[in-house]
Design a protein around this motif. Structure first.
Motif, mmCIF file in Angstrom:
data_model
loop_
_atom_site.group_PDB
_atom_site.id
_atom_site.type_symbol
_atom_site.label_atom_id
_atom_site.label_comp_id
_atom_site.label_asym_id
_atom_site.label_seq_id
_atom_site.Cartn_x
_atom_site.Cartn_y
_atom_site.Cartn_z
ATOM 1 N N PHE A 167 42.853 42.108 25.366
ATOM 2 C CA PHE A 167 43.610 40.739 24.593
ATOM 3 C C PHE A 167 44.381 41.300 23.247
ATOM 4 C CE2 PHE A 167 41.056 39.322 28.044
ATOM 5 C CZ PHE A 167 41.896 38.436 28.715
ATOM 6 N N SER A 168 44.967 40.509 22.817
ATOM 7 C CA SER A 168 45.565 40.637 21.255
ATOM 8 C C SER A 168 44.259 40.340 20.238
ATOM 9 C CB SER A 168 46.460 39.741 21.169
ATOM 10 O OG SER A 168 46.811 39.522 19.611
ATOM 11 N N LEU A 169 44.360 41.038 19.282
ATOM 12 C CA LEU A 169 43.354 40.495 18.091
ATOM 13 C C LEU A 169 43.559 39.249 17.673
ATOM 14 C CD1 LEU A 169 42.721 43.881 16.334
ATOM 15 C CD2 LEU A 169 41.321 43.027 17.989
ATOM 16 N N ARG B 1 42.332 30.847 39.714
ATOM 17 C CA ARG B 1 43.184 32.058 39.797
ATOM 18 C C ARG B 1 44.136 32.196 38.832
ATOM 19 N NH1 ARG B 1 43.135 35.239 44.250
ATOM 20 N NH2 ARG B 1 45.442 35.927 43.708
ATOM 21 N N THR B 2 44.469 31.306 38.118
ATOM 22 C CA THR B 2 45.654 31.392 37.010
ATOM 23 C C THR B 2 44.829 31.435 35.831
ATOM 24 O OG1 THR B 2 46.187 28.967 37.116
ATOM 25 C CG2 THR B 2 47.663 30.480 38.254
ATOM 26 N N CYS B 3 43.567 31.328 35.452
ATOM 27 C CA CYS B 3 43.124 31.152 34.181
ATOM 28 C C CYS B 3 41.610 32.098 33.967
ATOM 29 C CB CYS B 3 42.705 29.868 34.044
ATOM 30 S SG CYS B 3 41.650 29.131 34.679
ATOM 31 N N CYS C 82 49.997 36.775 31.547
ATOM 32 C CA CYS C 82 50.537 36.167 30.273
ATOM 33 C C CYS C 82 51.992 36.593 30.278
ATOM 34 C CB CYS C 82 49.681 37.185 29.339
ATOM 35 S SG CYS C 82 50.486 36.596 27.582
ATOM 36 N N GLY C 83 52.909 35.538 30.474
ATOM 37 C CA GLY C 83 54.309 35.533 30.574
ATOM 38 C C GLY C 83 54.373 36.141 32.168
ATOM 39 N N ASP C 84 55.054 37.415 32.175
ATOM 40 C CA ASP C 84 55.304 38.126 33.288
ATOM 41 C C ASP C 84 54.167 39.274 33.495
ATOM 42 O OD1 ASP C 84 56.564 39.628 31.517
ATOM 43 O OD2 ASP C 84 58.459 39.586 32.663
#
Ligand code: MLT
Length: 404
Positions: A119-121, A239-241, A270-272
């Motif tokens: 994940f992004s910082l 399933r989506t989160c 996250c997006g595609d």
């Protein structure tokens, strides 16, 4: 001159359980005649079940013959184990998880520390308070938090979600919007559980705001109540989160044997970009798989004999939990947990701080527990005892505490 990762300097002292071990070792060296009972770290004491030992022996023999020898394990884990996990832990509970969504690892501690890497910082992290220290410390090391504020005993740029008597130790949805939400149920350290309806609210919330839930279900085997979910994937929409972390340490005694797994559904995107492919890339690059013999031992957890033996083992620890809970109540303590989890969360008596009570208990009863404040500011004034001791030690510890 090289530079260090200065985020490490934001960390407070040593890892909680290392600090406790050092304190206990110092007390023990100064008082060699005292028989100390350790109900601090949640480490199991009962031997591996016979079905697991048989599987280990068999796998060790296989490794000694060229025709059945195994080298590097497959990246995601052996299929025999992933199939057993998908069927027993998910599909049989009505949760739609496929074997190729399971990543076998050396345990939930490393996975819970490492998962943040994908994940992004910039992401904002939300944790329960009190909390298992690994989730937070791993994010501190990565640089996702601000500095530690001594006055509030908390890190900047983190959403702390208080878990208290008032909310039954289940956090409320935060006011500020998080990106990564860590939840652990049945909970370490409070021993509390979440109902399926409550967890579904979190799933809906995460889907609504576009957050990911990192759900630690290491204590799933200790659930005794009907409306408590065994996996977040029992909730529609998960399933989506959601990502789920699971361990073989607490249900099957693998703390020294090391085995766990992480579930990342392929619908979690996250997006595609599927998080599954990021973690697969990370796993393939930085990890060479849990040993074959240990994965065979893990498979035995799901055999008919294994299931029965482990049910008995969990029952043994939960009997300890009952003894601790009832004993402390009889001695006038306010106690929580111990019904769906092997942890008892008690209020310290006489307004003692958590660390004062730690010293008091160590010196006067020679019993080791874990100070609640070590798990976060809302843990102050609480103390954790584990049910993972032997029956004899549990009885003795409670007798000593009652005499104080
Ligand atoms: C604990 O005592 O909280 C656990 O043993 C920690 C762990 O499982 O790593």
């Amino acid at each position: 001159m090289f530079k260090i990762n200065e985020n490490y300097l934001k960390l407070q002292g040593s890892y909680l359980f290392s600090t406790i071990a050092k304190k206990v070792a110092a007390y023990s060296a100064a008082n060699p005649d005292k028989g100390i009972i350790r109900l601090g770290i949640g480490d199991v004491t009962q031997p591996l079940a016979p079905a697991i030992i048989d599987a280990l022996h068999g796998a060790v023999d296989e490794m000694g013959k060229a025709e059945s020898f195994h080298g590097y394990a497959p990246d995601l884990g052996y299929e025999f184990l992933r199939n057993a996990i998908a069927k027993n832990d998910y599909q049989d509970r009505g949760a739609d998880i496929q074997p190729d969504e399971i990543f076998v690892s050396d345990g939930a501690k490393s996975d819970s520390g490492n998962i943040q890497e994908i994940f992004s910082l910039d992401n904002k992290v939300a944790v329960c308070d009190p909390v298992y220290p690994v989730y937070l410390d791993a994010n501190v090391m990565a640089g996702r938090t601000g500095d530690f504020n001594q006055a509030t005993e908390s890190f900047g740029n983190v959403i702390y979600m208080p878990c208290s008597e008032a909310n039954g130790f289940v956090p409320e949805l935060p006011k500020e919007k998080p990106d990564m939400i860590y939840l652990c149920f049945p909970n370490n350290p409070t021993g509390s559980a979440i109902t399926k309806a409550q967890l579904k609210e979190w799933v809906d919330y995460a889907n609504r705001i576009g957050a990911v839930i990192i759900y630690d279900a290491a204590y799933e085997a200790y659930i005794s109540e009907e409306d408590v979910p065994h996996t977040i994937f029992e909730c529609e929409g998960a399933r989506t989160c959601a990502i789920e972390l699971r361990s073989f340490s607490k249900n099957a005694g693998f703390t020294g044997t090391r085995l766990g797994y992480t579930v990342i559904p392929k619908d979690l995107k996250c997006g595609d970009v599927a998080l599954h492919s990021l973690w697969a890339r990370r796993h393939g690059t930085k990890y060479n798989g849990a040993p074959y013999i240990i994965q065979r031992a893990g498979e035995a957890v799901y055999s008919e004999a294994g299931k029965q033996q482990l049910k008995d083992q969990v029952g043994y620890y939960m009997n300890n939990a009952r003894i601790i809970k009832e004993g402390l109540k009889a001695a006038g303590y306010t106690v929580y947990g111990g019904v769906n989890a092997p942890y008892i969360w008690l209020k310290t008596p006489d307004r003692m701080t958590s660390w004062e009570f730690f010293d008091y208990l160590l010196e006067n009863a020679n019993v080791v527990g874990t100070p609640g404040s070590g798990f976060g500011p809302s843990g102050e004034g609480y103390f954790r005892l584990t049910a993972f001791g032997s029956y004899e030690n549990t009885i003795a510890a409670i007798e000593r505490i009652k005499k104080l």
